[in-house]
Design a protein around this motif. Structure first.
Motif, PDB file in Angstrom:
ATOM      1  N   LEU A  10      -3.545  12.690  37.326  1.00 12.01           N
ATOM      2  CA  LEU A  10      -3.641  12.864  35.877  1.00 12.01           C
ATOM      3  C   LEU A  10      -4.925  13.598  35.499  1.00 12.01           C
ATOM      4  N   LYS A  11      -5.969  13.334  36.287  1.00 15.93           N
ATOM      5  CA  LYS A  11      -7.259  13.938  35.967  1.00 15.93           C
ATOM      6  C   LYS A  11      -7.283  15.419  36.347  1.00 15.93           C
ATOM      7  N   TYR A  12      -6.834  15.717  37.553  1.00 16.51           N
ATOM      8  CA  TYR A  12      -6.989  17.080  38.049  1.00 16.51           C
ATOM      9  C   TYR A  12      -5.772  17.966  37.798  1.00 16.51           C
ATOM     10  N   PHE A  13      -4.624  17.359  37.656  1.00 18.68           N
ATOM     11  CA  PHE A  13      -3.408  18.174  37.533  1.00 18.68           C
ATOM     12  C   PHE A  13      -2.603  17.801  36.303  1.00 18.68           C
ATOM     13  N   ARG A  14      -3.305  17.504  35.210  1.00 20.65           N
ATOM     14  CA  ARG A  14      -2.611  17.070  34.014  1.00 20.65           C
ATOM     15  C   ARG A  14      -1.655  18.146  33.503  1.00 20.65           C
ATOM     16  N   GLU A  15      -2.049  19.426  33.714  1.00 18.75           N
ATOM     17  CA  GLU A  15      -1.189  20.490  33.190  1.00 18.75           C
ATOM     18  C   GLU A  15       0.186  20.486  33.860  1.00 18.75           C
ATOM     19  N   GLU A  16       0.238  19.985  35.101  1.00 21.12           N
ATOM     20  CA  GLU A  16       1.550  19.922  35.757  1.00 21.12           C
ATOM     21  C   GLU A  16       2.428  18.860  35.105  1.00 21.12           C
ATOM     22  N   TYR A  17       1.792  17.723  34.780  1.00 16.51           N
ATOM     23  CA  TYR A  17       2.536  16.685  34.061  1.00 16.51           C
ATOM     24  C   TYR A  17       3.046  17.248  32.737  1.00 16.51           C
ATOM     25  N   GLU A  18       2.141  17.970  32.056  1.00 17.39           N
ATOM     26  CA  GLU A  18       2.508  18.476  30.735  1.00 17.39           C
ATOM     27  C   GLU A  18       3.633  19.508  30.813  1.00 17.39           C
ATOM     28  N   ALA A  19       3.595  20.323  31.864  1.00 22.14           N
ATOM     29  CA  ALA A  19       4.681  21.297  32.031  1.00 22.14           C
ATOM     30  C   ALA A  19       6.020  20.583  32.167  1.00 22.14           C
ATOM     31  N   HIS A  20       6.004  19.446  32.902  1.00 19.15           N
ATOM     32  CA  HIS A  20       7.246  18.690  33.079  1.00 19.15           C
ATOM     33  C   HIS A  20       7.706  18.089  31.758  1.00 19.15           C
ATOM     34  N   ILE A  21       6.724  17.650  30.966  1.00 14.60           N
ATOM     35  CA  ILE A  21       7.089  16.931  29.744  1.00 14.60           C
ATOM     36  C   ILE A  21       7.421  17.889  28.601  1.00 14.60           C
ATOM     37  N   TYR A  22       6.553  18.867  28.373  1.00 16.63           N
ATOM     38  CA  TYR A  22       6.753  19.730  27.209  1.00 16.63           C
ATOM     39  C   TYR A  22       7.738  20.857  27.472  1.00 16.63           C
ATOM     40  N   TYR A  23       7.579  21.515  28.608  1.00 16.57           N
ATOM     41  CA  TYR A  23       8.404  22.699  28.855  1.00 16.57           C
ATOM     42  C   TYR A  23       9.599  22.408  29.756  1.00 16.57           C
ATOM     43  N   LYS A  24       9.676  21.180  30.234  1.00 12.27           N
ATOM     44  CA  LYS A  24      10.760  20.792  31.152  1.00 12.27           C
ATOM     45  C   LYS A  24      10.837  21.729  32.356  1.00 12.27           C
ATOM     46  N   THR A  25       9.688  22.120  32.824  1.00 10.73           N
ATOM     47  CA  THR A  25       9.678  22.962  34.017  1.00 10.73           C
ATOM     48  C   THR A  25       8.843  22.299  35.102  1.00 10.73           C
ATOM     49  N   CYS A  26       9.128  22.651  36.317  1.00  9.64           N
ATOM     50  CA  CYS A  26       8.310  22.198  37.432  1.00  9.64           C
ATOM     51  C   CYS A  26       7.645  23.443  38.009  1.00  9.64           C
ATOM     52  N   PRO A  27       6.346  23.629  37.754  1.00 13.94           N
ATOM     53  CA  PRO A  27       5.684  24.870  38.169  1.00 13.94           C
ATOM     54  C   PRO A  27       5.796  25.137  39.671  1.00 13.94           C
ATOM     55  N   ALA A  28       5.825  24.073  40.464  1.00 15.45           N
ATOM     56  CA  ALA A  28       5.927  24.278  41.911  1.00 15.45           C
ATOM     57  C   ALA A  28       7.376  24.422  42.354  1.00 15.45           C
ATOM     58  N   MET A  29       8.280  24.235  41.434  1.00 13.19           N
ATOM     59  CA  MET A  29       9.716  24.318  41.695  1.00 13.19           C
ATOM     60  C   MET A  29      10.152  23.373  42.806  1.00 13.19           C
ATOM     61  N   VAL A  30       9.768  22.131  42.663  1.00 15.16           N
ATOM     62  CA  VAL A  30      10.133  21.125  43.650  1.00 15.16           C
ATOM     63  C   VAL A  30      11.120  20.121  43.058  1.00 15.16           C
ATOM     64  N   CYS A  31      10.810  19.634  41.854  1.00 19.30           N
ATOM     65  CA  CYS A  31      11.640  18.595  41.253  1.00 19.30           C
ATOM     66  C   CYS A  31      13.052  19.139  41.052  1.00 19.30           C
ATOM     67  N   SER A  32      14.005  18.579  41.789  1.00 16.42           N
ATOM     68  CA  SER A  32      15.319  19.223  41.867  1.00 16.42           C
ATOM     69  C   SER A  32      16.044  19.207  40.528  1.00 16.42           C
ATOM     70  N   ARG A  33      15.734  18.235  39.686  1.00 15.39           N
ATOM     71  CA  ARG A  33      16.465  18.201  38.430  1.00 15.39           C
ATOM     72  C   ARG A  33      15.922  19.214  37.417  1.00 15.39           C
ATOM     73  N   LEU A  34      14.805  19.834  37.764  1.00 15.48           N
ATOM     74  CA  LEU A  34      14.253  20.851  36.874  1.00 15.48           C
ATOM     75  C   LEU A  34      14.340  22.244  37.488  1.00 15.48           C
ATOM     76  N   THR A  35      15.057  22.354  38.581  1.00 13.86           N
ATOM     77  CA  THR A  35      15.175  23.685  39.190  1.00 13.86           C
ATOM     78  C   THR A  35      16.641  24.077  39.277  1.00 13.86           C
ATOM     79  N   TYR A  36      16.875  25.329  39.439  1.00 16.08           N
ATOM     80  CA  TYR A  36      18.240  25.791  39.631  1.00 16.08           C
ATOM     81  C   TYR A  36      18.216  27.032  40.514  1.00 16.08           C
ATOM     82  N   TYR A  37      19.348  27.330  41.099  1.00 16.08           N
ATOM     83  CA  TYR A  37      19.475  28.528  41.920  1.00 16.08           C
ATOM     84  C   TYR A  37      20.501  29.447  41.263  1.00 16.08           C
TER      85      TYR A  37
END
Lengths: 638, 305
Positions: free
Chosen positions: A541-568
């Motif tokens: 939460l301290k160092y990578f809060r923006e990743e949490y926020e991307a998941h919450i606000y933009y519904k994206t996974c920047p690393a493209m790992v979370c399978s429910r937020l990625t598509y092919y």
């Protein structure tokens, strides 16, 4: 029986004599030591050994004189697992990497002839082959104390250990030092517990020694449950006698006559090597009654653990040895005073005990000379993850994370946005800007992580921090014994929250809820399993809060790992219609005719990524994207 | 049709004989059961009975089903995922007419109608052959029973158990060690072994079960001949162990912790196999495999009998 009695060593002089005899016998021998650690075994190092063995016996029949100095040894882990199987020649120090079954005969033949197989040598960045083990960057920047002998010792042979100076420390202690003197030496050396806590071992021994009731017990904690860590396993598999020697010294200092080794049943090789080592030590009189004629009696029993992470906790481990479920107890009194069966019990990690003989032999000042002021000595890490040279490394305390990753580990595969996870599930994740942090019990703690038992997992931009944090929390929730409510329920709720966030249904309240829960867990958990779970949550939460926020606000996974937020998807322009992906799709989600662009049915797709793997590089038609709705698909990248 | 119906016992009479009250919720549940397809789960019954009697709770459904099972009106089986399923027990007793509670319930709002209905309550509208004759769940149960040991084997087995106990010095403290040995010998912990050990060591069975269910190494159900173990350690996780696991589950059609119905394969995950350099790694039949593709897995599983 008679033969066994003859083996018993009664004085340091006899030990020394045996050592010299063994060394004399060994003079001029050429050793081919083949790593039989788990990693190398998976690459068929066993087969290489047996081929060489049969080849050698054939040569012996043909020309005994020529090969009389060749000795084959199957040893414990050499550490350089990435390039297994590792074969090292002693005393030259030539190191062969990635040897295959077909190379076995050639290596043996060339060694007999006195030449080397150049194509199997390590090649450095400039393209020059490196012959000697100590010149390979992976080994060059390490300081191998405990692991040093791993490649020289056949773990099933006590003679090898004695030849290299084994049990000398025990002889020194039993004949020339008082128990108080031993404790004083250990205290002076500032040896801190290698299991993760970093508690000074000397003080612990002293508390146990001074506790009033009797008998006293000593235990080796080899319940190495951290995912991604195999240091203790490699020591026990490769050099079990060093742990035994340390344990006997500790027992002498504390005044204990019974020791236990709690080792995971999942490490069958460690269990068998250790049992063999105990048997041999008994034969030579290092265990049993009247050790080295000093009147000191000590016995060791192996207790196998049946797979529960929480049983590595001191009080839980003691419950397990008593024959109960391995759940932690409340520790109103420390286990050093009231532990196993309510008696004073000293519990240390494998690596801590392995350090003891070296401290006794070389003196506390030598040990203080390695490492930093607060943390002396070396520490073994299992360097794994996205780093180029994975393996087991032993470094002096105080080395920076950057040095470990770049100099020893050879850098990171992806190379961008590096993160390091230390301390297993109890530790935290450190971002790239903290890579210059020295590896030291106190410094890592300041960064929000901890030393832990030595797992060091390197990650890059393709790892989603929310996913990793969720993974660890799920791990802990699964392993929680359920005795105390904060841990049982708190971790469960956390897994729900992480599930929500990684599937794009998280809200901003979830973040504060996570923070609240981690504070609660830290304060209210019965043992360290729940008590340290906050590290992973807080650091991410301290160092990578923006990743949490991307998941919450933009519904994206920047690393493209979370399978429910990625598509092919398949790019129409690039797809040549070769049907490779259609055939490989396990759920038949891809349709399309030959020579026509294929289409992925998003409803059916399980996001396994098979299609992207099989799509030929010249087309690169499969595109991975992230985002939950059409709207957010603009964030897609390849 | 009539025959099938006749096979059913009179629920009402049975209940009366056992002095069990037929309350409205129970009536709703029973008629839902009679209405439902051949095999049903408590949850399905709950959904149906709520429509008939909205105040009903899931706990009542569970209780009633248990009651009906106790008085041998229902048979219990297990689905592949371990969830219990039920079917009506075949019985020779005659079907009674008073069982159509459904109509009765419908008219609860209208007392007059209700009285009328009571008089004219017809034969139950049951069609047990309505959907799928899925007896295999009950076969699995029988399969499990087959794995239970026979008497002769048991006798010869006892000397073996004694040997292990003796090896561990008859000591209660070594209970976990004994269980590890048994697990390794049998591949699971059969009931008779636990009973025997408990009696021999004078340890309550609850304590043995608490140990056997606490540690992941122990299994209280038979495992497959071949163990497929996927490493779920952190190093393997970041290198893609989840997709490896997915591949295996899609081939073997079992979830982690499960066993194929023919007892050939069991799938498990472990925290770390200790060869992180190879990750993601899988262990099969004692050998390590580094990220095997689907084809290789299929071949591997096919060639293992």
């Amino acid at each position: 029986m008679q033969a066994q009695k003859e083996k018993i060593i009664k004085s340091p002089r006899e030990l020394n004599q045996l050592k010299e005899n063994l060394q004399l016998q060994f003079q001029g021998k050429k050793v081919i030591s083949i790593c039989a650690g788990t990693g190398c075994k998976a690459y068929a190092s066993d087969e290489i050994f047996s081929i060489m063995e049969s080849e050698l016996s054939g040569m012996q029949k043909a020309d005994p004189e020529k090969v009389k100095n060749i000795v084959l040894k199957k040893t414990g882990c050499h550490g350089f697992c990435e390039n297994g199987p590792i074969i090292t020649l002693h005393p030259e120090g030539t190191c062969y990497i990635k040897s295959r079954v077909d190379d076995a005969k050639e290596i043996l033949q060339k060694t007999v002839d006195g030449s080397i197989v150049t194509r199997l040598l390590y090649v450095d960045e400039n393209g020059t082959p490196v012959e000697k083990e100590e010149d390979i960057p992976f080994y060059k920047y390490q300081k191998r104390v405990i692991l040093e002998n791993n490649s020289k010792i056949d773990p099933s042979s006590i003679e090898d250990y004695i030849r290299l100076g084994g049990y000398r420390a025990l002889a020194k202690v039993l004949t020339g030092m008082t128990p108080e003197g031993v404790i004083e030496e250990i205290k002076k050396s500032n040896l801190r517990g290698r299991g993760g806590g970093g508690f000074p071992a000397g003080s612990k021994w002293e508390t146990t020694k001074n506790a009033s009731s009797n008998p006293k017990y000593v235990i080796v904690n080899a319940d190495e449950g951290d995912p991604g860590a195999f240091m203790d396993r490699s020591i026990l598999e490769g050099n079990p006698h060093s742990v035994l020697e340390g344990l006997i010294i500790a027992a002498y200092a504390i005044g204990s006559n019974q020791g236990f080794v709690y080792v995971r049943q999942e490490y069958p090789v460690a269990v068998s090597n250790l049992s063999e080592a105990i048997k041999q030590a008994e034969e030579y009189g290092f265990l049993g009654q009247n050790i080295l004629n000093s009147g000191f009696e000590f016995n060791v029993k192996i207790h196998r653990g049946a797979g529960a992470f929480v049983s590595g906790e001191s009080s839980a481990l003691m419950s397990a040895i008593e024959g109960y479920v391995g759940e932690p107890r409340l520790k109103y009194t420390h286990t050093a005073v009231s532990g196993l069966w309510g008696k004073p019990t000293n519990l240390n990690n494998v690596e801590t005990y392995a350090n003891v003989p070296y401290i006794i032999n070389n003196g506390a000042d030598w040990f203080l000379g390695i490492g930093t002021k607060g943390s002396s000595g070396t520490k073994i890490f299992s360097l794994v993850g996205k780093v180029k040279n994975t393996g087991l490394v032993e470094v002096p305390m105080g080395i920076t994370l950057r040095d470990i990753i770049y100099k020893i580990g050879g850098g990171v595969r992806g190379g961008k946005n590096i993160k390091v996870q230390t301390g297993g599930p109890s530790g935290g994740i450190l971002p790239e800007q903290l890579l210059d942090l020295p590896v030291d019990f106190d410094e890592l703690y300041k960064g929000g992580s901890m030393m832990g038992s030595g797992g060091m997992i390197v990650m890059d931009e393709t790892d989603c921090m929310v996913n990793i944090a969720g993974y660890f929390i799920k791990f802990l929730a699964d392993e929680s014994c359920g005795k105390c409510v904060p841990c049982r329920e708190g971790l469960r709720q956390m897994t729900f929250i992480y599930d929500r966030i990684t599937s794009g249904e998280g809200t901003v309240e979830d973040l504060s809820l996570l923070e609240d829960l981690s504070v609660l867990l830290e304060g209210a958990s019965l043992c360290a399993l729940g008590g340290t779970a906050h590290n992973i949550v807080k650091t991410t939460l301290k160092y990578f809060r923006e990743e949490y926020e991307a998941h919450i606000y933009y519904k994206t996974c920047p690393a493209m790992v979370c399978s429910r937020l990625t598509y092919y998807t398949i790019s129409e322009d690039k797809c040549s219609g070769c049907r490779l992906c259609v055939k490989s799709c396990p759920v038949n989600a891809i349709s399309g005719e030959l020579k026509k662009p294929h289409i992925i049915d998003q409803e059916l797709c399980i996001k396994c990524g098979m299609c992207i793997d099989v799509c030929p590089e010249k087309f690169n038609a499969v595109v991975k994207g992230t985002g939950k709705t059409e709207k957010t698909r603009q964030f897609e990248t390849v | 049709m009539q025959n099938v119906k006749k096979q059913f016992i009179s629920v009402g009479r049975s209940l009366k004989e056992k002095q069990i009250k037929l309350t409205n919720p129970r009536k709703a549940i029973i008629s839902s059961i009679l209405e439902s397809k051949n095999i049903f789960t408590p949850e399905e019954i709950f959904i149906k009975s709520v429509k008939l009697y909205p105040d009903i709770g899931i706990a009542t459904v569970y209780r009633t089903i248990k009651l009906l099972e106790e008085i041998k009106l229902l048979d219990r089986g297990y689905r592949d995922d371990g969830k219990p399923v039920y079917k009506l027990a075949p019985s020779s007793q005659k079907l009674k007419e008073e069982l159509n509670f459904k109509e009765e319930l419908k008219s609860l709002e209208n007392r007059k109608a209700r009285k009328r209905q009571k008089k004219t309550a017809g034969i139950l509208p049951v069609d047990i052959n309505s959907e799928g004759n899925d007896d295999r769940y009950f076969e699995v149960k029988n399969e499990n029973l087959k794995k239970e040991i026979k008497l002769e084997e048991l006798v010869s087995d006892i000397s073996n158990i004694d040997r292990v106990i003796l090896k561990h010095e008859n000591s209660k403290g070594n209970l976990i060690q004994m269980l590890i040995d048994f697990q390794q010998q049998y591949n699971w912990l059969p009931k008779h072994v636990l009973f025997y050990v408990g009696k021999k060591l004078d340890v309550p069975l609850t304590q043995i079960y608490s140990i056997a269910s606490f540690y992941t190494f122990f299994n209280l159900e038979p495992k497959g001949k071949y163990q497929v173990v996927v490493c779920a350690g952190t190093a393997c996780h970041v290198r893609g162990s989840m997709s490896l696991l997915q591949r295996i589950t899609s081939i073997l059609k079992i979830k982690p912790g499960g066993t194929t119905p023919d007892y050939r394969f069991s799938l498990d995950t472990v925290n770390c196999l200790g060869c992180c350099a190879l990750g993601p790694v899988m262990m099969f039949d004692g050998k390590y495999y580094s990220n095997p593709p689907a084809r290789q897995l299929e071949k591997l599983f096919e060639s293992s009998n």
